[in-house]
Write an enzyme that holds these catalytic residues in place. Structure first.
Site, PDB file in Angstrom:
ATOM      1  N   ASP A   1       1.615  -4.937   8.728  1.00 36.66           N
ATOM      2  CA  ASP A   1       0.444  -4.069   8.590  1.00 36.66           C
ATOM      3  C   ASP A   1      -0.781  -4.975   8.475  1.00 36.66           C
ATOM      4  OD1 ASP A   1      -1.652  -2.454   7.638  1.00 36.66           O
ATOM      5  OD2 ASP A   1      -0.239  -1.074   6.681  1.00 36.66           O
TER       6      ASP A   1
ATOM      7  N   TYR B   1     -11.028   1.658  10.506  1.00 38.47           N
ATOM      8  CA  TYR B   1     -12.269   1.988   9.771  1.00 38.47           C
ATOM      9  C   TYR B   1     -12.661   0.959   8.715  1.00 38.47           C
ATOM     10  CZ  TYR B   1      -8.598   4.078   6.829  1.00 38.47           C
ATOM     11  OH  TYR B   1      -7.460   4.288   6.105  1.00 38.47           O
TER      12      TYR B   1
ATOM     13  N   PHE C   1       0.865  -1.175   0.000  1.00 41.93           N
ATOM     14  CA  PHE C   1       0.000   0.000   0.000  1.00 41.93           C
ATOM     15  C   PHE C   1       0.905   1.229   0.000  1.00 41.93           C
ATOM     16  CE2 PHE C   1      -2.915   3.101   1.812  1.00 41.93           C
ATOM     17  CZ  PHE C   1      -4.147   2.722   1.301  1.00 41.93           C
TER      18      PHE C   1
ATOM     19  N   ARG D   1     -12.753  -4.331  -6.847  1.00 37.19           N
ATOM     20  CA  ARG D   1     -12.657  -5.000  -5.531  1.00 37.19           C
ATOM     21  C   ARG D   1     -14.032  -5.132  -4.892  1.00 37.19           C
ATOM     22  NH1 ARG D   1      -8.440  -2.466  -1.361  1.00 37.19           N
ATOM     23  NH2 ARG D   1     -10.078  -0.869  -1.417  1.00 37.19           N
TER      24      ARG D   1
HETATM   25  C1  LIG Z   1      -6.022   1.259   4.489  1.00 36.10           C
HETATM   26  C2  LIG Z   1      -4.563   1.055   4.656  1.00 36.10           C
HETATM   27  C3  LIG Z   1      -3.776   2.027   5.282  1.00 36.10           C
HETATM   28  C4  LIG Z   1      -4.375   3.345   5.708  1.00 36.10           C
HETATM   29  O1  LIG Z   1      -3.527   4.109   6.466  1.00 36.10           O
HETATM   30  P1  LIG Z   1      -4.032   5.403   7.252  1.00 36.10           P
HETATM   31  O2  LIG Z   1      -2.798   6.093   7.612  1.00 36.10           O
HETATM   32  O3  LIG Z   1      -4.793   4.919   8.461  1.00 36.10           O
HETATM   33  O4  LIG Z   1      -4.908   6.191   6.332  1.00 36.10           O
HETATM   34  C5  LIG Z   1      -2.429   1.747   5.446  1.00 36.10           C
HETATM   35  N1  LIG Z   1      -1.892   0.576   5.035  1.00 36.10           N
HETATM   36  C6  LIG Z   1      -2.642  -0.374   4.432  1.00 36.10           C
HETATM   37  C7  LIG Z   1      -2.023  -1.670   4.021  1.00 36.10           C
HETATM   38  C8  LIG Z   1      -3.996  -0.164   4.230  1.00 36.10           C
HETATM   39  O5  LIG Z   1      -4.729  -1.093   3.617  1.00 36.10           O
END
Ligand SMILES: *Cc1c(COP(=O)(O)O)cnc(C)c1O
Length: 397
Positions: free
Chosen positions: A182, A207, A113, A356
């Site tokens: 993560d 969320y 991500f 998705r």
């Molecule tokens: C959704 C997601 C995030 C989101 O990060 P935020 O800082 O909370 O916006 C980070 N890493 C991954 C792998 C995700 O799927």
């Protein structure tokens, strides 16, 4: 009524909507609305500053952390909820790197991500480290005694592929490196066991499958064995051992609370806390079984009902390797998703052509899957995706 029809009934599904985006923003549990009303009209409006103690605002990061812990195989005392996933990744990654002085490399998944990659590169810049970003399958061949930390996502955000937490963790430890996982697409959708797999650090989102609402606080895990040596870089007063001593000197709190930074968002944490109660009485193996049924039913339907229409499965066919969403690729994926949304079928789209569909075990059911397949078929049969408006791509789909 079976257990999951009961949990489904506790979520608010808007009229006319079929929702397949719980992997991105979970539905609102109905009880959240009255809870947040109480938080603002009683705890805030009436209780005011007294509520830090009387309503337990002070310990919300820990209380919420305890609720998340059960879902990710952690001890209740080893998780806190705070900040965003990105900020938490920064804090744990810096801590990890500091625990491995003299090593000059961070290894990560090139397809991670993007926010995770941005943070990895900044930490590398601050500490003058090299980043090796390669496809996850090649990570093992880039591990050596120079690697300080490996950063990996447990369930891939595009393909939903599950990476073997135990195996990667053992490989990292095998060369003396630490590992940060993560869990953004894991918690609430796929079980994992941080303690059993001996994970060093983990972060994840509030969320998505946890249904904590837009911008919900994220969470953070640190293994007990590292805590007393851990130095996190955003050492704010809420991570202090005695914040209300107002000491000019920083003494980190005992345990995982040292990862807190500033005043925590009480309303957001209260919402997440109430949303997590929807997992009460449901164990992660049941969640997993439900998820496998729904994603499996969807894949079978794609194979039989959508055959020959240009769809390619971009998620693992093997259930054991698949998280709780399914990605399809299609040349017209963008137009198909837009048309589905127009009809109240909400999934999402990721470039270049990933469609998705999230199947949240607490509230999606077999009927949703059947209706989704029929609607996609109808859109294909009538070429309803072929509209000039869909040639122009918008943000945030
Ligand atoms: C959704 C997601 C995030 C989101 O990060 P935020 O800082 O909370 O916006 C980070 N890493 C991954 C792998 C995700 O799927």
């Amino acid at each position: 009524m079976n257990k999951f029809e009961q949990t489904r009934a506790r979520f608010h599904v808007p009229e006319g909507v079929r929702y397949f985006d719980g992997n991105s923003l979970g539905l609102m549990p109905g009880a959240v609305a009255s809870h947040v009303n109480e938080v603002v009209t009683k705890q805030w409006a009436q209780g005011l500053i007294r509520s830090w103690h009387e309503a337990q605002w002070r310990v919300l990061p820990q209380t919420v952390g305890q609720k998340v812990a059960r879902l990710i195989g952690a001890q209740p005392a080893h998780v806190v909820a705070c900040d965003s996933t990105s900020a938490n990744l920064f804090k744990v990654l810096v801590s990890a790197v500091r625990l491995r002085p003299g090593r000059n490399t961070i290894v990560t998944d090139a397809d991670a991500f993007p926010t995770d990659l941005y943070i990895v590169y900044q930490v590398a810049r601050l500490f003058d480290l090299k980043v090796v970003a390669v496809p996850a399958a090649q990570i093992a061949s880039h591990l050596d005694e120079q690697v300080a930390t490996v950063v990996l996502t447990h369930v891939d955000y595009r393909s939903a592929e599950i990476y073997d937490m135990g195996q990667y963790t053992r490989q990292a430890h095998g060369v003396g490196a630490l590992i940060v996982w993560d869990l953004s697409h894991t918690a609430g959708g796929v079980p994992c066991n941080l303690e059993a797999d001996n994970v060093d650090f983990a972060v994840g989102c509030g969320y998505k499958y946890l249904n904590g609402g837009p911008g919900a606080p994220a969470y953070l895990y640190a293994a007990a064995r590292h805590l007393d040596k851990c130095e996190q870089p955003l050492a704010g007063w809420f991570g202090h051992a005695r914040p209300f001593d107002f000491s000019q000197d920083y003494t980190p709190a005992e345990g995982v609370s040292r990862f807190l930074c500033g005043t925590n968002p009480v309303i957001g944490l209260s919402v997440l806390s109430r949303a997590l109660d929807e997992f009460d009485g449901v164990d992660m193996q049941e969640i997993r079984a439900r998820s496998v049924v729904l994603t499996g039913q969807f894949i079978d339907g794609v194979d039989t009902e959508l055959v020959g229409l240009g769809f390619h499965l971009a998620s693992p066919r093997e259930a054991a390797k698949r998280g709780s969403h399914v990605s399809l690729r299609h040349q017209q994926g963008y137009g198909i998703m837009q048309e589905l949304a127009l009809r109240g079928y909400i999934g999402d789209f990721r470039t270049p052509d990933y469609m998705r569909f999230g199947f949240a075990p607490l509230y999606n059911n077999e009927q949703d899957v059947c209706e989704l397949l029929s609607e996609i078929k109808l859109i294909m049969d009538t070429r309803a995706w072929d509209k000039p408006a869909y040639q122009q791509r918008r943000d945030f789909t």
